[in-house]
Scaffold this motif. Structure first.
Motif, PDB file in Angstrom:
ATOM      1  N   ALA A  13       0.840  -1.198   0.000  1.00  0.00           N
ATOM      2  CA  ALA A  13       0.000   0.000   0.000  1.00  0.00           C
ATOM      3  C   ALA A  13       0.880   1.255   0.000  1.00  0.00           C
ATOM      4  O   ALA A  13       0.622   2.207  -0.739  1.00  0.00           O
ATOM      5  N   ALA A  14       1.943   1.218   0.800  1.00  0.00           N
ATOM      6  CA  ALA A  14       2.867   2.353   0.856  1.00  0.00           C
ATOM      7  C   ALA A  14       3.551   2.555  -0.497  1.00  0.00           C
ATOM      8  O   ALA A  14       3.698   3.676  -0.989  1.00  0.00           O
ATOM      9  N   GLU A  15       3.945   1.431  -1.089  1.00  0.00           N
ATOM     10  CA  GLU A  15       4.633   1.443  -2.377  1.00  0.00           C
ATOM     11  C   GLU A  15       3.748   2.000  -3.496  1.00  0.00           C
ATOM     12  O   GLU A  15       4.193   2.749  -4.350  1.00  0.00           O
ATOM     13  N   LEU A  16       2.482   1.585  -3.488  1.00  0.00           N
ATOM     14  CA  LEU A  16       1.553   1.984  -4.543  1.00  0.00           C
ATOM     15  C   LEU A  16       0.913   3.336  -4.232  1.00  0.00           C
ATOM     16  O   LEU A  16       0.212   3.902  -5.060  1.00  0.00           O
ATOM     17  N   GLY A  17       1.122   3.816  -3.026  1.00  0.00           N
ATOM     18  CA  GLY A  17       0.701   5.169  -2.693  1.00  0.00           C
ATOM     19  C   GLY A  17      -0.774   5.340  -2.387  1.00  0.00           C
ATOM     20  O   GLY A  17      -1.284   6.454  -2.437  1.00  0.00           O
ATOM     21  N   ALA A  18      -1.455   4.234  -2.083  1.00  0.00           N
ATOM     22  CA  ALA A  18      -2.880   4.324  -1.750  1.00  0.00           C
ATOM     23  C   ALA A  18      -3.303   3.075  -0.995  1.00  0.00           C
ATOM     24  O   ALA A  18      -2.685   2.026  -1.150  1.00  0.00           O
ATOM     25  N   PRO A  19      -4.359   3.206  -0.191  1.00  0.00           N
ATOM     26  CA  PRO A  19      -4.911   1.991   0.421  1.00  0.00           C
ATOM     27  C   PRO A  19      -5.289   1.010  -0.691  1.00  0.00           C
ATOM     28  O   PRO A  19      -5.824   1.435  -1.727  1.00  0.00           O
ATOM     29  N   LEU A  20      -5.002  -0.256  -0.489  1.00  0.00           N
ATOM     30  CA  LEU A  20      -5.213  -1.239  -1.549  1.00  0.00           C
ATOM     31  C   LEU A  20      -6.660  -1.266  -2.027  1.00  0.00           C
ATOM     32  O   LEU A  20      -6.931  -1.444  -3.217  1.00  0.00           O
ATOM     33  N   ALA A  21      -7.608  -1.066  -1.123  1.00  0.00           N
ATOM     34  CA  ALA A  21      -9.027  -1.108  -1.477  1.00  0.00           C
ATOM     35  C   ALA A  21      -9.422   0.022  -2.419  1.00  0.00           C
ATOM     36  O   ALA A  21     -10.424  -0.073  -3.115  1.00  0.00           O
ATOM     37  N   GLU A  22      -8.619   1.095  -2.447  1.00  0.00           N
ATOM     38  CA  GLU A  22      -8.950   2.255  -3.284  1.00  0.00           C
ATOM     39  C   GLU A  22      -8.301   2.203  -4.662  1.00  0.00           C
ATOM     40  O   GLU A  22      -8.537   3.081  -5.494  1.00  0.00           O
ATOM     41  N   LEU A  23      -7.483   1.197  -4.899  1.00  0.00           N
ATOM     42  CA  LEU A  23      -6.812   1.097  -6.191  1.00  0.00           C
ATOM     43  C   LEU A  23      -7.809   0.748  -7.288  1.00  0.00           C
ATOM     44  O   LEU A  23      -8.765   0.009  -7.052  1.00  0.00           O
ATOM     45  N   PRO A  24      -7.578   1.251  -8.504  1.00  0.00           N
ATOM     46  CA  PRO A  24      -8.390   0.805  -9.637  1.00  0.00           C
ATOM     47  C   PRO A  24      -8.127  -0.669  -9.924  1.00  0.00           C
ATOM     48  O   PRO A  24      -7.121  -1.222  -9.488  1.00  0.00           O
ATOM     49  N   ARG A  25      -9.039  -1.282 -10.660  1.00  0.00           N
ATOM     50  CA  ARG A  25      -8.980  -2.735 -10.833  1.00  0.00           C
ATOM     51  C   ARG A  25      -7.650  -3.228 -11.402  1.00  0.00           C
ATOM     52  O   ARG A  25      -7.098  -4.217 -10.923  1.00  0.00           O
ATOM     53  N   ALA A  26      -7.125  -2.535 -12.392  1.00  0.00           N
ATOM     54  CA  ALA A  26      -5.860  -2.971 -12.998  1.00  0.00           C
ATOM     55  C   ALA A  26      -4.735  -2.979 -11.966  1.00  0.00           C
ATOM     56  O   ALA A  26      -3.873  -3.859 -11.971  1.00  0.00           O
ATOM     57  N   GLU A  27      -4.761  -1.987 -11.078  1.00  0.00           N
ATOM     58  CA  GLU A  27      -3.743  -1.912 -10.031  1.00  0.00           C
ATOM     59  C   GLU A  27      -3.942  -3.007  -8.987  1.00  0.00           C
ATOM     60  O   GLU A  27      -2.981  -3.503  -8.412  1.00  0.00           O
ATOM     61  N   LYS A  28      -5.192  -3.376  -8.729  1.00  0.00           N
ATOM     62  CA  LYS A  28      -5.461  -4.485  -7.804  1.00  0.00           C
ATOM     63  C   LYS A  28      -4.901  -5.779  -8.371  1.00  0.00           C
ATOM     64  O   LYS A  28      -4.319  -6.587  -7.655  1.00  0.00           O
ATOM     65  N   GLN A  29      -5.069  -5.952  -9.683  1.00  0.00           N
ATOM     66  CA  GLN A  29      -4.508  -7.139 -10.335  1.00  0.00           C
ATOM     67  C   GLN A  29      -2.995  -7.155 -10.187  1.00  0.00           C
ATOM     68  O   GLN A  29      -2.400  -8.186  -9.883  1.00  0.00           O
ATOM     69  N   ARG A  30      -2.402  -5.998 -10.398  1.00  0.00           N
ATOM     70  CA  ARG A  30      -0.951  -5.873 -10.244  1.00  0.00           C
ATOM     71  C   ARG A  30      -0.543  -6.158  -8.806  1.00  0.00           C
ATOM     72  O   ARG A  30       0.466  -6.826  -8.561  1.00  0.00           O
ATOM     73  N   ALA A  31      -1.313  -5.656  -7.862  1.00  0.00           N
ATOM     74  CA  ALA A  31      -1.026  -5.873  -6.444  1.00  0.00           C
ATOM     75  C   ALA A  31      -1.023  -7.364  -6.122  1.00  0.00           C
ATOM     76  O   ALA A  31      -0.130  -7.853  -5.427  1.00  0.00           O
ATOM     77  N   VAL A  32      -2.007  -8.092  -6.645  1.00  0.00           N
ATOM     78  CA  VAL A  32      -2.082  -9.535  -6.402  1.00  0.00           C
ATOM     79  C   VAL A  32      -0.860 -10.232  -6.990  1.00  0.00           C
ATOM     80  O   VAL A  32      -0.266 -11.112  -6.357  1.00  0.00           O
ATOM     81  N   ARG A  33      -0.455  -9.799  -8.181  1.00  0.00           N
ATOM     82  CA  ARG A  33       0.736 -10.386  -8.819  1.00  0.00           C
ATOM     83  C   ARG A  33       1.981 -10.123  -7.980  1.00  0.00           C
ATOM     84  O   ARG A  33       2.796 -11.029  -7.758  1.00  0.00           O
TER      85      ARG A  33
END
Length: 70
Positions: A13-33
């Motif tokens: 979350a710190a790395e991506l600069g936002a709470p994970l729940a607030e990420l757009p879908r593509a970023e959530k996919q990236r987060a899971v990866r």
């Protein structure tokens, strides 16, 4: 950071600069990866925990995992 899965989620979350729940879908996919690459899914009940953090269902997490493995 904190050890274990909670730590991985916090770091991401710190790395991506936002709470994970607030990420757009593509970023959530990236987060899971990224979480998979970092061994997040070796923990017990990890899919549940990750789904909760991302604000999605476990089914969605498995979908993202399958997509990234495809």
């Amino acid at each position: 950071g904190t050890a274990g899965l909670a730590g991985l989620l916090d770091d991401l979350a710190a790395e991506l600069g936002a709470p994970l729940a607030e990420l757009p879908r593509a970023e959530k996919q990236r987060a899971v990866r990224l979480l998979e690459e970092r061994g997040a899914f070796h923990y017990r009940k990890s899919a549940e925990t990750v789904a909760e953090a991302l604000g999605v269902t476990r089914f969605t997490v498995y979908n993202y995992l399958n997509r990234s493995r495809g």
